[in-house]
Scaffold this motif. Sequence first.
Motif, PDB file in Angstrom:
ATOM      1  N   SER A  71      10.433  -3.686  49.755  1.00 38.96           N
ATOM      2  CA  SER A  71      10.674  -2.573  48.848  1.00 38.96           C
ATOM      3  C   SER A  71      11.083  -3.129  47.485  1.00 38.96           C
ATOM      4  CB  SER A  71      11.789  -1.683  49.398  1.00 38.96           C
ATOM      5  OG  SER A  71      13.022  -2.403  49.423  1.00 38.96           O
ATOM      6  N   PHE A  72      11.253  -2.232  46.505  1.00 38.58           N
ATOM      7  CA  PHE A  72      11.670  -2.688  45.171  1.00 38.58           C
ATOM      8  C   PHE A  72      13.006  -3.423  45.233  1.00 38.58           C
ATOM      9  CE2 PHE A  72      14.342  -1.906  41.439  1.00 38.58           C
ATOM     10  CZ  PHE A  72      13.604  -2.576  40.468  1.00 38.58           C
ATOM     11  N   VAL A  73      13.958  -2.857  45.957  1.00 33.42           N
ATOM     12  CA  VAL A  73      15.280  -3.487  46.063  1.00 33.42           C
ATOM     13  C   VAL A  73      15.177  -4.856  46.726  1.00 33.42           C
ATOM     14  CG1 VAL A  73      17.582  -3.290  47.093  1.00 33.42           C
ATOM     15  CG2 VAL A  73      16.481  -1.273  46.089  1.00 33.42           C
ATOM     16  N   GLU A  74      14.345  -4.966  47.770  1.00 31.16           N
ATOM     17  CA  GLU A  74      14.179  -6.255  48.457  1.00 31.16           C
ATOM     18  C   GLU A  74      13.495  -7.269  47.552  1.00 31.16           C
ATOM     19  OE1 GLU A  74      13.892  -4.877  53.132  1.00 31.16           O
ATOM     20  OE2 GLU A  74      12.092  -4.788  51.873  1.00 31.16           O
ATOM     21  N   ARG A  75      12.510  -6.810  46.754  1.00 25.28           N
ATOM     22  CA  ARG A  75      11.875  -7.739  45.811  1.00 25.28           C
ATOM     23  C   ARG A  75      12.856  -8.200  44.752  1.00 25.28           C
ATOM     24  NH1 ARG A  75       8.232  -5.365  42.834  1.00 25.28           N
ATOM     25  NH2 ARG A  75       8.299  -3.274  43.743  1.00 25.28           N
ATOM     26  N   LEU A  76      13.735  -7.309  44.330  1.00 21.16           N
ATOM     27  CA  LEU A  76      14.780  -7.682  43.381  1.00 21.16           C
ATOM     28  C   LEU A  76      15.714  -8.718  43.997  1.00 21.16           C
ATOM     29  CD1 LEU A  76      16.303  -7.276  40.702  1.00 21.16           C
ATOM     30  CD2 LEU A  76      17.530  -5.371  41.799  1.00 21.16           C
ATOM     31  N   GLN A  77      16.136  -8.473  45.241  1.00 15.58           N
ATOM     32  CA  GLN A  77      16.993  -9.429  45.941  1.00 15.58           C
ATOM     33  C   GLN A  77      16.283 -10.772  46.107  1.00 15.58           C
ATOM     34  OE1 GLN A  77      17.796  -7.376  49.594  1.00 15.58           O
ATOM     35  NE2 GLN A  77      19.485  -6.164  48.741  1.00 15.58           N
ATOM     36  N   ASN A  78      15.001 -10.716  46.446  1.00 16.46           N
ATOM     37  CA  ASN A  78      14.220 -11.930  46.643  1.00 16.46           C
ATOM     38  C   ASN A  78      14.139 -12.743  45.351  1.00 16.46           C
ATOM     39  OD1 ASN A  78      12.654 -13.403  48.620  1.00 16.46           O
ATOM     40  ND2 ASN A  78      10.832 -12.899  47.433  1.00 16.46           N
ATOM     41  N   PHE A  79      13.847 -12.054  44.248  1.00 21.13           N
ATOM     42  CA  PHE A  79      13.736 -12.724  42.950  1.00 21.13           C
ATOM     43  C   PHE A  79      15.065 -13.355  42.558  1.00 21.13           C
ATOM     44  CE2 PHE A  79      14.190 -12.735  38.345  1.00 21.13           C
ATOM     45  CZ  PHE A  79      13.025 -13.372  37.936  1.00 21.13           C
ATOM     46  N   LEU A  80      16.155 -12.611  42.702  1.00 21.16           N
ATOM     47  CA  LEU A  80      17.470 -13.124  42.313  1.00 21.16           C
ATOM     48  C   LEU A  80      17.891 -14.293  43.204  1.00 21.16           C
ATOM     49  CD1 LEU A  80      19.376  -9.787  41.570  1.00 21.16           C
ATOM     50  CD2 LEU A  80      18.454 -11.441  39.918  1.00 21.16           C
ATOM     51  N   PHE A  81      17.534 -14.232  44.487  1.00 19.96           N
ATOM     52  CA  PHE A  81      17.880 -15.341  45.391  1.00 19.96           C
ATOM     53  C   PHE A  81      17.113 -16.606  45.020  1.00 19.96           C
ATOM     54  CE2 PHE A  81      17.625 -17.657  49.501  1.00 19.96           C
ATOM     55  CZ  PHE A  81      18.985 -17.851  49.691  1.00 19.96           C
ATOM     56  N   TYR A  82      15.811 -16.450  44.730  1.00 13.19           N
ATOM     57  CA  TYR A  82      15.033 -17.601  44.242  1.00 13.19           C
ATOM     58  C   TYR A  82      15.705 -18.202  42.996  1.00 13.19           C
ATOM     59  CZ  TYR A  82      10.668 -17.317  46.984  1.00 13.19           C
ATOM     60  OH  TYR A  82       9.735 -17.379  47.980  1.00 13.19           O
ATOM     61  N   PHE A  83      16.060 -17.347  42.049  1.00 13.65           N
ATOM     62  CA  PHE A  83      16.654 -17.802  40.794  1.00 13.65           C
ATOM     63  C   PHE A  83      17.986 -18.512  41.041  1.00 13.65           C
ATOM     64  CE2 PHE A  83      19.137 -16.937  36.854  1.00 13.65           C
ATOM     65  CZ  PHE A  83      18.327 -17.639  35.960  1.00 13.65           C
ATOM     66  N   TYR A  84      18.821 -17.903  41.891  1.00  8.39           N
ATOM     67  CA  TYR A  84      20.125 -18.503  42.192  1.00  8.39           C
ATOM     68  C   TYR A  84      19.963 -19.859  42.875  1.00  8.39           C
ATOM     69  CZ  TYR A  84      24.338 -19.531  44.820  1.00  8.39           C
ATOM     70  OH  TYR A  84      25.405 -20.180  45.379  1.00  8.39           O
ATOM     71  N   MET A  85      19.066 -19.929  43.877  1.00  6.80           N
ATOM     72  CA  MET A  85      18.883 -21.187  44.608  1.00  6.80           C
ATOM     73  C   MET A  85      18.335 -22.286  43.707  1.00  6.80           C
ATOM     74  SD  MET A  85      20.161 -21.012  47.553  1.00  6.80           S
ATOM     75  CE  MET A  85      19.631 -22.682  47.926  1.00  6.80           C
ATOM     76  N   ASP A  86      17.473 -21.917  42.754  1.00  5.86           N
ATOM     77  CA  ASP A  86      16.965 -22.904  41.795  1.00  5.86           C
ATOM     78  C   ASP A  86      18.112 -23.499  40.975  1.00  5.86           C
ATOM     79  OD1 ASP A  86      14.507 -22.275  42.759  1.00  5.86           O
ATOM     80  OD2 ASP A  86      13.736 -21.363  40.925  1.00  5.86           O
ATOM     81  N   LEU A  87      18.946 -22.625  40.418  1.00  2.00           N
ATOM     82  CA  LEU A  87      20.059 -23.107  39.597  1.00  2.00           C
ATOM     83  C   LEU A  87      21.057 -23.920  40.425  1.00  2.00           C
ATOM     84  CD1 LEU A  87      20.837 -19.958  37.401  1.00  2.00           C
ATOM     85  CD2 LEU A  87      19.493 -21.977  36.784  1.00  2.00           C
ATOM     86  N   PHE A  88      21.404 -23.397  41.609  1.00  2.00           N
ATOM     87  CA  PHE A  88      22.373 -24.077  42.465  1.00  2.00           C
ATOM     88  C   PHE A  88      21.862 -25.453  42.895  1.00  2.00           C
ATOM     89  CE2 PHE A  88      23.906 -25.192  46.689  1.00  2.00           C
ATOM     90  CZ  PHE A  88      25.284 -25.106  46.528  1.00  2.00           C
ATOM     91  N   SER A  89      20.595 -25.511  43.351  1.00  2.00           N
ATOM     92  CA  SER A  89      20.044 -26.771  43.868  1.00  2.00           C
ATOM     93  C   SER A  89      19.887 -27.808  42.765  1.00  2.00           C
ATOM     94  CB  SER A  89      18.696 -26.512  44.547  1.00  2.00           C
ATOM     95  OG  SER A  89      18.846 -25.609  45.629  1.00  2.00           O
ATOM     96  N   LEU A  90      19.357 -27.392  41.618  1.00  2.00           N
ATOM     97  CA  LEU A  90      19.172 -28.346  40.523  1.00  2.00           C
ATOM     98  C   LEU A  90      20.501 -28.931  40.070  1.00  2.00           C
ATOM     99  CD1 LEU A  90      16.426 -26.495  38.441  1.00  2.00           C
ATOM    100  CD2 LEU A  90      16.140 -28.610  39.764  1.00  2.00           C
ATOM    101  N   LYS A  91      21.532 -28.094  40.005  1.00  2.00           N
ATOM    102  CA  LYS A  91      22.855 -28.592  39.615  1.00  2.00           C
ATOM    103  C   LYS A  91      23.425 -29.509  40.690  1.00  2.00           C
ATOM    104  CE  LYS A  91      27.458 -27.216  38.057  1.00  2.00           C
ATOM    105  NZ  LYS A  91      28.117 -28.250  38.883  1.00  2.00           N
ATOM    106  N   PHE A  92      23.295 -29.104  41.948  1.00  2.00           N
ATOM    107  CA  PHE A  92      23.827 -29.914  43.043  1.00  2.00           C
ATOM    108  C   PHE A  92      23.127 -31.263  43.110  1.00  2.00           C
ATOM    109  CE2 PHE A  92      24.269 -31.325  47.432  1.00  2.00           C
ATOM    110  CZ  PHE A  92      25.618 -31.106  47.673  1.00  2.00           C
ATOM    111  N   TRP A  93      21.807 -31.267  43.003  1.00  2.00           N
ATOM    112  CA  TRP A  93      21.063 -32.535  43.020  1.00  2.00           C
ATOM    113  C   TRP A  93      21.455 -33.421  41.844  1.00  2.00           C
ATOM    114  CZ3 TRP A  93      15.747 -29.714  43.888  1.00  2.00           C
ATOM    115  CH2 TRP A  93      15.678 -29.294  45.209  1.00  2.00           C
ATOM    116  N   ARG A  94      21.612 -32.796  40.669  1.00  2.00           N
ATOM    117  CA  ARG A  94      21.993 -33.572  39.488  1.00  2.00           C
ATOM    118  C   ARG A  94      23.362 -34.215  39.672  1.00  2.00           C
ATOM    119  NH1 ARG A  94      23.384 -30.070  34.508  1.00  2.00           N
ATOM    120  NH2 ARG A  94      25.313 -29.994  35.724  1.00  2.00           N
TER     121      ARG A  94
END
Length: 526
Positions: free
Chosen positions: A207-230
């Motif tokens: 649904s729209f809400v699930e796609r929003l959650q999916n997009f935000l989770f992708y975005f959060y995991m990208d930022l979190f992982s890149l910082k953690f790896w760095r």
Amino acid sequence: IMRPRFPWLLWAYACCWSAGFCGKVVVWPTDASHWINVKVLLEKLVLRGHEVTVLVPSSNLLIDYQDTSSPFTFEVLQVPFTQKTLHAIMEDFLYFWTNKISNLYPWEVIWRMKKDMEVFTTMSKQTCDALVMNPELTAKLEQAKFDVLIADPLSVGGELVAEILAIPFVYSFRFSYGNVVERLCGGLPSPPSYVPASTRGLTDQMSFVERLQNFLFYFYMDLFSLKFWRDEWDDYYSNILGRPTTLCETMGKAEIWLIRTYWDFEFPRPFLPNFEFVGGLHCQPAKPLPKEMEEFVQSSEEHGIVVFSLGSMVHNLTDEKSNVIARALSQLPQKVLWRYKGKKPETLGSNTRIYDWIPQNDLLGHPLTKAFITHGGTNGIYEAIYHGIPMVGIPMFADQHDNIAHMKAKGAAVGLDFSTLKTQDLVDALNTVINNSTYKENALKLSKIQHDQPVKPLDRAVFWIEFVMRHKGAKHLRPAAHHLTWYQYHCLDVLAFLLTCTAVVVFILVKCCLFCCRRCGRIAKK
């Protein structure tokens, strides 16, 4: 000491002679259920005539490097943490995810995840140090002239060893949180509009809400992982290799990614030519059961049996939870075989037998098996798919929620919440998958898809490993995305250029219009 390995070696040399190609494989494995899966692949490589050397930490969960009958050569990495420490860490990890997480706020869960990652990262670095800080072992491995390294991105370090040894490497992988490794390092396209982020328990119908959650989770995991790896890994890899690099850049050099799922399990999605889906490679036809176990199974008569296992890591439960489960099982007409090492529940029924270990694949392939109660591990899910058995899923952590969500979407499973599990919930779920023929039909449909492949998953995995060995890599399958920056990949520079051009043209047109209006105004005044 070497006599038990002689039949393996004799077979290997015979295969090598007949195939005309015999290589050397070095392995940086991930422990627990991941080892159970990759071990099948390694044994097949040995039968094909290849020499397999496994780099194993001195303290681990399931890899028995003292087994003299093993077909593998083990190089033991002497790590500073003890077996007792490792087990204590794992017990604390499992206790948290099975018993405490349901009572915490989201930010408390995130904090705990970060803490766990730091603990496992420290252990991973200690394992890496045991090799890279040992010049004698490094020299020995370099002199061995290995052809390929097999690793799992979940255990960081394999790609570093491959770089040190200057050999190509292949990944055997399920997924990473939010698919961040596959997306950012492997270049795998994952449109958030219909490719659900792993561990979220979503399907491709959002649904729209699930796609929003999916997009935000992708975005959060990208930022979190890149910082953690760095913070944790980039400098470590740069110092070891003597040149500026990052963990993600090094991971991206994998020649082939062997993903341990298939289209009987996955939702349709784009993938790359160097990603190969080999789910179910460990599955095989059922073998006869031990005599005592077969007699118990046959005693179920027309009611059949239920197989119950929470995997290789969850050995015991709280007394309350085990009694809830045992009470539910006692209400079934079926006989139940339960893999469990904990205290015997007081409510255990006469129809239920507890075993320290069960031949799970053989039981699932038995004609009297009606259902499988599973924690949702990938290995068990695929054995159920292979044999066409409907499931009741009780996921706890890692990929398990995602796996059960996939099986529910395919109509082959019912999912339960472990933290709120009640006796009647389990009874109702089992009666549903056993008595509602739709679940069995859907499970058989998935089984037919699994079996209807031009090449078996195990043979396909072996082919690509040997392909990399023969050709010293698979660079021709590597997408150009690895050489693009993030803004180039998403064509943001092109969009910026087009927007700039549009703005310039609009600006010029407006100025021209204003100039014409002023000119016309002056003429009118005259």
